[in-house]
Design an enzyme around this catalytic site. Structure first.
Site, short mmCIF file in Angstrom:
data_model
loop_
_atom_site.label_atom_id
_atom_site.label_comp_id
_atom_site.label_asym_id
_atom_site.label_seq_id
_atom_site.Cartn_x
_atom_site.Cartn_y
_atom_site.Cartn_z
N ARG A 72 60.54 42.47 52.98
CA ARG A 72 59.11 42.42 53.29
C ARG A 72 58.79 41.83 54.66
NH1 ARG A 72 55.80 40.66 48.06
NH2 ARG A 72 54.21 41.94 49.02
N PRO A 73 59.22 42.51 55.73
CA PRO A 73 58.88 42.02 57.07
C PRO A 73 57.37 42.14 57.35
CG PRO A 73 60.01 44.14 57.20
CD PRO A 73 59.97 43.75 55.75
N VAL A 74 56.92 41.50 58.44
CA VAL A 74 55.51 41.58 58.82
C VAL A 74 55.36 42.17 60.23
CG1 VAL A 74 54.59 39.80 57.28
CG2 VAL A 74 55.58 39.13 59.49
N ASP A 75 56.36 42.97 60.64
CA ASP A 75 56.33 43.53 62.00
C ASP A 75 55.09 44.39 62.25
OD1 ASP A 75 57.62 45.11 60.04
OD2 ASP A 75 58.45 46.43 61.56
N ARG B 93 52.79 34.93 49.81
CA ARG B 93 52.97 35.54 51.13
C ARG B 93 51.69 36.14 51.70
NH1 ARG B 93 57.19 38.34 52.41
NH2 ARG B 93 55.90 39.83 53.49
N LYS C 254 43.46 40.69 41.63
CA LYS C 254 44.12 39.64 42.42
C LYS C 254 44.31 40.09 43.87
CE LYS C 254 48.76 39.44 42.46
NZ LYS C 254 49.57 39.37 43.68
N ASN C 255 44.85 41.30 44.06
CA ASN C 255 45.22 41.72 45.41
C ASN C 255 44.02 42.05 46.28
OD1 ASN C 255 47.84 41.17 44.93
ND2 ASN C 255 48.49 43.30 44.60
N ILE D 235 58.99 52.10 47.48
CA ILE D 235 58.23 51.16 48.32
C ILE D 235 59.06 49.92 48.67
CG2 ILE D 235 56.08 49.82 48.55
CD1 ILE D 235 55.44 52.75 48.20
N ASP E 164 53.61 48.49 41.66
CA ASP E 164 53.31 47.33 40.82
C ASP E 164 53.22 47.69 39.33
OD1 ASP E 164 53.24 45.82 43.11
OD2 ASP E 164 51.07 45.65 43.20
N ARG F 264 50.77 34.01 38.19
CA ARG F 264 50.26 34.32 39.53
C ARG F 264 49.30 35.49 39.47
NH1 ARG F 264 54.78 34.26 44.01
NH2 ARG F 264 52.85 34.69 45.10
#
Ligand code: EPZ
Length: 429
Positions: free
Chosen positions: A125-128, A96, A22-23, A332, A310, A402
């Site tokens: 879970r920021p996206v900086d 996301r 999936k990932n 993590i 995971d 998912r």
């Protein structure tokens, strides 16, 4: 909403073929935006997450064909022209990783408007790091009303980018943008997950120039255009590890095929230490567990090749009936123990303090009704249910859908008593 009911106590015997990752699949789908030629992805998993992204790509102008091919399911994505370069909140919110269309959109059209993904149940879970990497490549980024507005009117340019810590998504995002940037980009402290290697292979097949695959330094020499082609998605290492743990939990002998044991070596080492039999094979591995209890072992999560976050929930389920105490440290994500109170409903003894959980093994679990909180947490409850006495009912299995393809069928083929109880349809995620 569907539920899954498991009657525990059956040992598992048989074979489970592992699906495409999936990932990896969702980043490869995003890569299709980088070219006006068709990209054919084979060994594609059919999951809610790939469906969500497919819808977004169609909104952006992609023609999408899903069909059966000689290598299982395949998806062909073809975006002759980008329509709008806008990824709205309602589509990004559902998954996301949809945010990863931002880089390809800027690279292809010079501008994009993409919704910020927001937090989720496992952490903020920021996206900086994603945004800093795109800025380093020359994009002007503005944030308004929950959206990223990005512009690179003169195109992206290569840059040296050092990530302060390992991020899978930011590494992939930088790669997806840098392949069409002018000049050379060097990514230091890049993630080394197999899905990054898969993305590098696919982009290389499309004409990109990427060196350093599998290492923490990636050197990308930008090209002016990418073409299409065919790429086979790598095996899902998290699905592999999940079924390895399921077999160890239920006992019996299960052969996992269409995968690689090397993807989950850190998990397999711990399983052997706990008393599980592991035999690598050319296309996967055999997992054996006889009668008697396993021994508790400690684990901490880490970027690849360390123990995958995971797989943490699944391993915790396994430790609930091991002899002794297991200390599980999550490094993590800051909030990834939501499965602990649900496992406790089955009789597990778990105490959580910050990023550390202590699991004291009990003789047996007892079936109960439980609630899935995220994708990997939900499958840990199914795993626990395989060994619990009586019936376990897992609610909110849309989380599970998912990321796990035909789970009931795959476990059922090995003798597990797992059935889906159909409810009203939901695409929530
Ligand atoms: C990917 O998420 C996976 N998702 C996750 O799998 C997986 O748990 C994670 O990598 C770690 O292996 C996909 O590939 C779609 P990160 P990602 O960026 O890329 C922080 C599953 O169940 N961070 O490596 O989002 C972040 O908050 C999912 O399939 C920042 O602070 O993970 C986290 O604490 C869940 N700023 C850490 O870094 C950023 O800009 C690592 O996250 C980016 C990340």
């Amino acid at each position: 909403m569907d539920k899954i009911a498991i009657i525990g106590g059956e040992r598992l015997f048989g074979e489970i073929p592992i699906s495409g990752a999936k990932n990896s699949a969702i980043k490869l789908m995003a890569a299709s935006l980088l070219t006006d030629q068709p990209l054919r992805l084979t060994n594609m998993p059919r999951l809610a997450d790939t469906r969500f992204l497919g819808r977004l790509l169609q909104r952006l102008g992609a023609e999408l064909i899903e069909r059966d091919g000689p290598d299982g399911s395949e998806t062909v994505l073809h975006t002759p022209e980008i329509l709008g370069a806008i990824a709205p909140y309602d589509l990004v919110r559902q998954m996301r990783a949809s945010f990863n269309v931002l880089g390809p959109l800027i690279a292809r059209t010079g501008h994009a408007k993409v919704s910020l993904p927001g937090g989720c149940t496992i952490g903020a879970r920021p996206v900086d790091l994603h945004l800093k990497a795109l800025e380093a490549l020359g994009a002007q980024i503005d944030l308004h009303e929950g959206y990223v507005f990005a512009q690179a009117p003169r195109g992206l340019r290569g840059a040296e980018i050092t990530f302060p810590f390992v991020s899978v998504g930011a590494t992939e995002h930088a790669m997806l943008a840098a392949v069409l940037a002018e000049g050379v980009t060097v990514l230091y402290n890049a993630a080394c997950e197999p899905e990054i290697g898969d993305l590098a292979d696919c982009l290389t097949m499309m004409g990109a120039k990427i060196e350093g695959k599998g290492t923490s330094t990636l050197v990308i020499t930008g090209v002016t255009r990418l073409g299409g082609g065919t790429h086979s998605v790598i095996a899902d290492r998290i699905e592999t590890g999940t079924y390895a743990v399921a077999a160890a939990m239920a006992g019996g002998e299960v052969r996992l095929t269409k995968t690689q044991s090397g993807f989950i070596q850190s998990l397999l080492d711990l399983m052997v230490k706990a008393g599980v039999g592991v035999e690598p094979t050319p296309d996967g591995m055999i997992i054996r567990r006889g009668e008697g209890r396993l021994e508790a072992v400690d684990v901490h999560t880490d970027p690849f090749p360390g123990f995958a976050t995971d797989l943490q929930a699944q391993f915790m389920a396994l430790m609930t009936t091991a002899r002794g105490e297991s200390v599980i440290r999550e490094t993590i994500f800051e909030n990834r123990f939501m499965h602990a109170p649900e496992l406790a409903r089955l009789g597990a003894e778990i105490s959580v303090h910050g990023g550390e959980a202590r699991v004291t093994g009990v003789d047996r679990l007892n079936g109960a009704e439980v609630m899935a909180t995220d994708l990997r947490a939900s499958v840990s409850l199914v795993i626990a249910g395989l060994a619990a006495k009586g019936e376990t009912v897992v609610n909110r299995v849309y989380h599970l859908d998912r990321g796990f393809e035909r789970l009931e069928e795959k476990l059922g083929a090995c003798g597990a008593q797992v059935r889906r109880i159909k409810g009203a349809a939901s695409d929530e995620g």
